[in-house]
Design an enzyme around this catalytic site. Structure first.
Site, PDB file in Angstrom:
ATOM      1  N   ASN A  64       0.837  -1.200   0.000  1.00  0.00           N
ATOM      2  CA  ASN A  64       0.000   0.000   0.000  1.00  0.00           C
ATOM      3  C   ASN A  64       0.864   1.239   0.000  1.00  0.00           C
ATOM      4  OD1 ASN A  64      -2.475  -1.395   0.178  1.00  0.00           O
ATOM      5  ND2 ASN A  64      -2.352  -1.468   2.410  1.00  0.00           N
ATOM      6  N   ASN A 110      -3.594 -10.202  17.255  1.00  0.00           N
ATOM      7  CA  ASN A 110      -3.500  -9.269  18.378  1.00  0.00           C
ATOM      8  C   ASN A 110      -4.722  -9.476  19.267  1.00  0.00           C
ATOM      9  OD1 ASN A 110      -5.639  -7.916  17.142  1.00  0.00           O
ATOM     10  ND2 ASN A 110      -4.367  -6.259  16.353  1.00  0.00           N
ATOM     11  N   ASP A 147       3.434  -5.610  12.383  1.00  0.00           N
ATOM     12  CA  ASP A 147       4.194  -6.083  11.219  1.00  0.00           C
ATOM     13  C   ASP A 147       5.648  -6.336  11.595  1.00  0.00           C
ATOM     14  OD1 ASP A 147       1.891  -5.779   9.723  1.00  0.00           O
ATOM     15  OD2 ASP A 147       2.412  -3.762   9.063  1.00  0.00           O
ATOM     16  N   ALA A 168       4.377  -5.902   2.731  1.00  0.00           N
ATOM     17  CA  ALA A 168       5.640  -5.202   2.471  1.00  0.00           C
ATOM     18  C   ALA A 168       6.367  -4.869   3.768  1.00  0.00           C
ATOM     19  CB  ALA A 168       5.369  -3.935   1.665  1.00  0.00           C
TER      20      ALA A 168
END
Length: 405
Positions: A108, A282, A350, A139
């Site tokens: 993104n 999470n 991430d 990414a």
């Protein structure tokens, strides 16, 4: 250069020269030899070329410009191909982990507004700064795993818009070793609008998935050689679920350990839990997966047990500043959080997932990998931008502060 264009140029070279070689193509296109092998394997599956020692040659002399332009229109019976590949591929031998991670995920363009506080409904506020940068869970995780010294192959899809070249430039200049970057003719490159609160570094995010949701069965099957060569396959839920499920299925059939980061949450994740070796929700995602509200360590334990009962392998629930909980089906292990000066929490999850995948791929135990990932993530929240990942040595230094050893 994008994957489709490179493959078309390889076909053009074959049409002119009748044979090509990996050692020549890799420097010509400025990609790894493994990427070129992946390209040649993909074209071989189309039936227009055949592999030879060190390269490939034209399958028949009728290869022409029309075949070059239309090779990507071939229809593949996806699951039949998986079966054929598996039958012709030796069982993956048990070997020492080499640190290779294959990641299917999103790219993104992040549009970030730093604000003093989050706006209320209908309210306009001034931001203290505005940033356009790279992002997407896939990414970001690929960068985190690469920074953690894993050998990463990243797979994503972008559009043919003003952001596609931005994506290619960012990924090709990063520390990610190799990539397969597909393009969609119509869908735009994914984007995310992000508010970051200057009060505590917390964030609000709205995501437009775009081309991330358009990965085809054929494109998934084309990365089978990369999956077969990996120690770990890591994915999330920002791509179309059919592509994610197919990739998980291939990795599982090949005996590659699968890590699923079930974010953003989708009930579709329940379909593949039996093929997932590690799942990393999470607190919110764990609550949705289990039906148990996770707000402390005890509720996290109950949720982890419930997720495990639904078929998942090892469950790792990340709880931000409250640490992380591991449940392997026999015992719970608590991983304490590292102290950090939080600036931007956007890429914390991430960072954890990428670092965790890298550590597992290098043969670390689940507990060791989670401790390293926690240290790595604690450094990531001290940086601005979801893709701004710390380096391996800094994470090791912070890990040495862990008082639970």
């Amino acid at each position: 250069m994008f994957t489709e264009k490179r493959r078309r140029l390889i076909l053009e070279l074959l049409y002119k020269n009748e044979s090509v070689y990996v050692n020549d193509l890799a420097p010509l296109f400025n990609v790894s030899k493994e990427t070129i092998r992946n390209d040649l394997n993909f074209l071989t599956q189309k039936g227009v070329i055949k592999r030879c020692h060190g390269g490939a040659m034209i399958e028949n002399k009728t290869l022409n410009a029309e075949a070059i332009n239309k090779f990507d229109a071939t229809i593949i019976d996806f699951f039949k191909k998986i079966k054929t590949y598996k039958e012709n591929t030796p069982e993956k031998k048990r070997k020492k982990m080499s640190g290779k991670v294959c990641i299917l995920g999103s790219f993104n363009v992040d549009i970030i507004a730093n604000v003093g506080r989050f706006p209320k409904g209908g309210e306009s506020i001034l931001s203290t700064d505005s940033i356009i940068g790279p992002g997407g869970k896939g990414a970001n995780q690929a960068l985190a795993a690469s920074k953690s010294l894993a050998d990463v192959h990243f797979v994503a899809k972008v559009g043919k818009d003003q952001f596609s070249q931005f994506a290619y430039d960012h990924l090709s200049s990063s520390c990610i070793k190799s990539m397969t970057l597909y393009q969609h003719e119509e869908a735009k490159t994914g984007s995310a609008l992000i508010y970051v609160s200057q009060q505590d570094g917390e964030n609000m995010i709205a995501i437009y998935p775009g081309a991330n949701q358009c990965i085809t069965d054929e494109e998934v099957f084309a990365i089978t050689p990369e999956l077969a060569n990996a120690d770990i396959f890591l994915t999330q839920l920002e791509n179309n679920f059919s592509a994610t499920l197919n990739a998980i299925t291939i990795a599982h059939k090949l005996g590659v350990n699968v890590i699923l980061n079930p974010a953003p949450y989708s009930p579709d994740a329940l379909q593949c839990l039996h093929m997932v070796d590690f799942i990393t929700p999470n607190e919110t995602e764990a609550s949705l997966l289990s039906g148990i509200e996770v707000n402390n360590l005890e509720s996290a334990k109950r949720a982890a047990e419930c997720i495990k009962e639904q078929g998942a392998g090892c469950v790792i629930i990340t709880m931000g500043s409250k640490g992380a909980l591991i449940f392997d089906g026999k015992k719970h292990e608590y991983i304490q959080a590292f102290k950090a000066m939080s600036v931007d929490t956007t890429g914390a999850g991430d960072a954890f997932n990428g670092a965790f995948a890298a550590a597992i791929a290098k043969g670390e135990s689940v507990v060791q990998a989670a401790r390293f990932a926690s240290a790595f993530a604690s450094l990531a929240v001290e940086k601005i931008g979801a893709s701004n990942m710390p380096d391996h040595d800094s994470a090791l230094s912070r890990l040495s502060q862990y008082n639970g050893k």
